[in-house]
Enzyme design. Structure first.
Site, PDB file in Angstrom:
ATOM      1  N   ASP A 123      41.133  63.057 116.417  1.00  0.00           N
ATOM      2  CA  ASP A 123      41.242  62.476 115.092  1.00  0.00           C
ATOM      3  C   ASP A 123      42.566  61.709 115.045  1.00  0.00           C
ATOM      4  OD1 ASP A 123      40.787  62.142 112.237  1.00  0.00           O
ATOM      5  OD2 ASP A 123      42.297  63.697 111.953  1.00  0.00           O
ATOM      6  N   ASP A 152      44.504  60.423 111.583  1.00  0.00           N
ATOM      7  CA  ASP A 152      45.344  60.816 110.446  1.00  0.00           C
ATOM      8  C   ASP A 152      45.535  62.328 110.409  1.00  0.00           C
ATOM      9  OD1 ASP A 152      45.414  58.156 109.533  1.00  0.00           O
ATOM     10  OD2 ASP A 152      43.553  58.418 108.423  1.00  0.00           O
ATOM     11  N   ASP A 193      42.642  67.914 112.394  1.00  0.00           N
ATOM     12  CA  ASP A 193      43.446  68.726 111.475  1.00  0.00           C
ATOM     13  C   ASP A 193      42.690  69.225 110.250  1.00  0.00           C
ATOM     14  OD1 ASP A 193      43.413  65.960 110.453  1.00  0.00           O
ATOM     15  OD2 ASP A 193      44.776  66.742 108.927  1.00  0.00           O
TER      16      ASP A 193
END
Length: 214
Positions: free
Chosen positions: A7, A9, A164
């Site tokens: 990922d 961001d 995250d």
């Protein structure tokens, strides 16, 4: 072969302030209240259209498209004002690359911005795919974005999804990937554990440790 799909961001880079600034710019232009930076930890993660809906007051969601236009106007210029790689990410990526791990990015951030950020922050490394939100495929946690990566890799490829948020963990589960949750990101370990992450990394070096020693 081993592949690490990251990922962006909240995983590779701390983009929160630039995302918040762009969204708050749009809210101000439309005359709506702005939000503090910390609130954006829970607004982001599902792409810009959803972000724009989430930040608007109830009863005013119809302005999401106008807000998105202002967001894009601002973000086009300021997407790297405050965005930085997290400490330790560069060394993690280098260690994986040096050991022959194939690198890829799968994010809900608009694809053009995702590619610009990767090119600016870590141009030294070869990512086989940098895929983001676009009209051609559904967003995570739909597995389509992962299939576009794995379809170009050998069938016996061992693939990890690193992210995250619960969106990343669900994406891994929907795609049959091993999931690594990143505690330093926007959501934290509790959300990742509840989502069923296979492994929690508390610093970037643990990502490389887990992948290379598994």
């Amino acid at each position: 072969m081993i592949t690490a799909v990251f990922d962006l961001d909240g995983t590779l880079a701390d983009t929160l302030h630039d995302l918040a600034d762009a969204t708050n710019y749009g809210l101000k232009k439309l005359g709506y209240p702005i939000h503090p930076y910390e609130s954006y930890r829970y607004f982001v993660g599902n792409g810009v259209p959803v972000l724009c809906e989430r930040v608007l007051p109830d009863g005013y969601k119809h302005d999401a498209e106008r807000l998105r236009e202002y967001f894009t106007e601002y973000y086009n210029i300021h997407y790297l004002d405050k965005t930085r790689l997290y400490d330790g990410i560069y060394d993690c990526i280098r260690r994986l690359a040096d050991n022959g791990v194939v690198l890829a990015v799968a994010t809900n951030k608009p694809q053009d911005f995702a590619r610009k950020i990767i090119e600016k922050l870590i141009p030294e490394f070869n990512f086989v795919k940098v895929l983001g939100g676009c009209s051609e495929r559904p967003k995570k946690p739909d597995p389509a974005i992962i299939r576009e990566i794995t379809d170009i890799l050998p069938a016996d490829n061992k693939c990890y999804m690193i992210g995250d948020s619960n969106v990343d963990i669900m994406t891994a589960q929907n795609s049959g990937l091993i999931s690594i949750g990143c505690d330093w990101g926007f959501r934290g370990a509790d959300e990742l554990k509840k989502a069923g992450a296979d492994f929690i990394a508390y610093n970037p070096s643990q990502i490389a440790d887990y992948i290379l020693n598994a």
